[in-house]
Design an enzyme around this catalytic site. Structure first.
Site, PDB file in Angstrom:
ATOM      1  N   GLY A 166       1.052  -1.460  -0.182  1.00 25.92           N
ATOM      2  CA  GLY A 166      -0.310   0.070  -0.003  1.00 25.92           C
ATOM      3  C   GLY A 166       0.547   1.186   0.791  1.00 25.92           C
ATOM      4  O   GLY A 166       1.839   1.254   0.303  1.00 25.92           O
ATOM      5  N   VAL A 167       0.275   2.305  -0.082  1.00 28.23           N
ATOM      6  CA  VAL A 167       0.909   3.707  -0.571  1.00 28.23           C
ATOM      7  C   VAL A 167       1.290   4.045   0.963  1.00 28.23           C
ATOM      8  O   VAL A 167       2.229   5.086   1.244  1.00 28.23           O
ATOM      9  CB  VAL A 167       0.214   5.039  -0.563  1.00 28.23           C
ATOM     10  CG1 VAL A 167      -0.839   4.702   0.355  1.00 28.23           C
ATOM     11  CG2 VAL A 167       0.982   5.890  -1.069  1.00 28.23           C
ATOM     12  N   CYS A 212      -3.173  -8.942  15.521  1.00 25.38           N
ATOM     13  CA  CYS A 212      -2.981  -9.065  14.516  1.00 25.38           C
ATOM     14  C   CYS A 212      -1.293  -8.215  14.612  1.00 25.38           C
ATOM     15  O   CYS A 212      -0.586  -8.396  14.622  1.00 25.38           O
ATOM     16  CB  CYS A 212      -3.335  -8.899  13.059  1.00 25.38           C
ATOM     17  SG  CYS A 212      -1.564  -9.024  11.838  1.00 25.38           S
ATOM     18  N   CYS A 219      -7.874  -8.697   7.339  1.00 29.00           N
ATOM     19  CA  CYS A 219      -7.186  -7.908   6.312  1.00 29.00           C
ATOM     20  C   CYS A 219      -7.260  -9.698   5.302  1.00 29.00           C
ATOM     21  O   CYS A 219      -7.003 -10.238   4.287  1.00 29.00           O
ATOM     22  CB  CYS A 219      -5.635  -8.510   6.678  1.00 29.00           C
ATOM     23  SG  CYS A 219      -5.681  -9.977   8.706  1.00 29.00           S
TER      24      CYS A 219
END
Length: 389
Positions: A13-14, A100, A198
């Site tokens: 991702g960015v 997580c 996720c």
């Protein structure tokens, strides 16, 4: 600034990409790690891990850093997914992203990074870490961008983890992160933010759960004991849920009870002893509003609880902080809110704040609308009698 070896979790991702870029610009030695946490259905149309890995590798190439592909799927299944299923089977609604972070990103990943000789790790979370000289402790702060702050998901981090963590984009707004990514030509500058859990991605949530949990259908009942529909299994519903109930228009009864056939239905309670899902009409029905909650399995960032008193708290991620009174009891942490909170859900996390400082939080055990509990749900015997009337 002291040059450090920093291992960055590159997700594809960015946010993590810009984090890596900023650290390299500051003169640090930056190494990327791509974490693979799920592999049950790699060839599924919903699983994006292969594309995420390609994006992470492309980002590393543009920035000029090495990236390693590390598989934590076994650890994820044992430490996160197994607990996720246990909670749903028990009728609660867990938040696996919080677990997580505590078990994978800031434990398994952190340990792996230290083995690579890292001084610190970095992720693309919108949060900040600050060392408080007065207390001699690290603090977790909200990200500068209030629309992207992710401290809620990080509230179980401990002092040893915060001491070795940096969040480079925590001081930036999302629009600025996108601008930086575009300016330096990152291939994922316009990539859509990931949403949801996720390992589930964009797939239908109920269909995913049905692969792992048994479905035991039962009645959907309104507050007066009338059956208004059928559920597919209590595990597949959460408090406050509106979609997917399959309830048609149900008018008020001959006594005038009920708000009318057009008011939307919401899940209000789950009763495992009778396999009954209780639903109510109207967003602001009293059964959906809670004045206080009890949280257990509490984790405090400072390593010890704050003093009882006035704070603010969230009971879900996309929620404005709500004023509350904290009391520490033998049973757990009790939060009494100034204003009723909507659909406070067992299994989710209640996270406490003192201004921008995230203090920690715990798992919601139960919640009530008032100081005096609502009437108890019927026992299997009395429920059967109600339905027979």
């Amino acid at each position: 600034m002291i040059k450090q070896r920093i291992v960055v979790g590159l997700s594809g991702g960015v946010d993590s990409a810009v984090s890596a870029y900023l650290l390299k610009q500051q003169g640090h030695e930056v190494v990327g790690i791509f974490m693979k946490n799920w592999e049950d259905d790699d060839d599924s149309e919903y699983c994006s891990s292969r594309q995420d890995w390609l994006d992470a590798a492309s980002v590393a190439d543009v920035i000029g850093i090495d990236v390693e592909h590390v598989n934590f799927a076994a650890e994820y299944k044992d430490r996160v997914f197994a607990e996720f299923l246990r909670e749903y089977e028990a009728g609660r609604t867990p938040n696996p992203d919080i677990l997580c972070n505590a078990e994978i990103k800031f434990k398994a990943f952190l340990d792996h990074a230290m083995q690579l000789g890292a001084d610190k790790i970095a992720t693309g979370h919108y949060a900040r870490v600050r060392f408080n000289d007065a207390t001699g402790r690290y603090e977790l702060l909200k990200g500068v961008d209030p629309t992207k702050d992710q401290s809620y998901f990080l509230h179980r981090l401990e002092q040893s983890q915060l001491a070795r963590t940096v969040f480079p984009v925590g001081e930036l707004r999302k629009t600025e992160v996108r601008r930086i990514a575009a300016d330096i030509g990152l291939p994922n500058a316009k990539k859509k933010d990931s949403t949801g859990i996720c390992f589930i991605g964009e797939r239908p949530f109920r269909a995913f759960l049905q692969r792992y949990l048994a479905a035991t259908p039962g009645p959907i009942v309104d507050e007066h004991g009338r059956e208004v529909g059928r559920h597919v299994g209590l595990s597949f519903y959460t408090l406050g849920q509106r979609q997917g109930l399959g309830i048609g228009g149900v008018k008020g009864d001959e006594a005038g009870r009920g708000p009318g056939e057009h008011a939307p239905w919401f899940v209000a309670r789950k009763q495992p002893t009778t396999n009954t899902l209780w639903a109510v009409q109207g967003h602001d029905h009293p059964w959906l509003l809670s004045r206080w909650l009890l949280a257990q399995d509490v984790s405090w960032i400072a390593g010890e609880p704050p003093a009882s008193g006035r704070y603010r708290a969230k009971t879900r991620y996309r929620q404005v902080d709500a004023a509350c009174e904290l009391a520490l009891t033998p049973e757990g942490v009790r939060l009494a809110f100034d204003e009723p909170q909507w659909a406070v859900t067992p299994g989710q996390s209640a996270v406490l704040y003192d201004g921008d400082v995230c203090l920690g939080g715990g798992i919601i055990h139960r919640a009530e609308a008032t100081e005096r509990p609502l009437p108890a749900l019927p026992t299997p015997r009395t429920f059967a009698a109600m339905r027979a009337r």
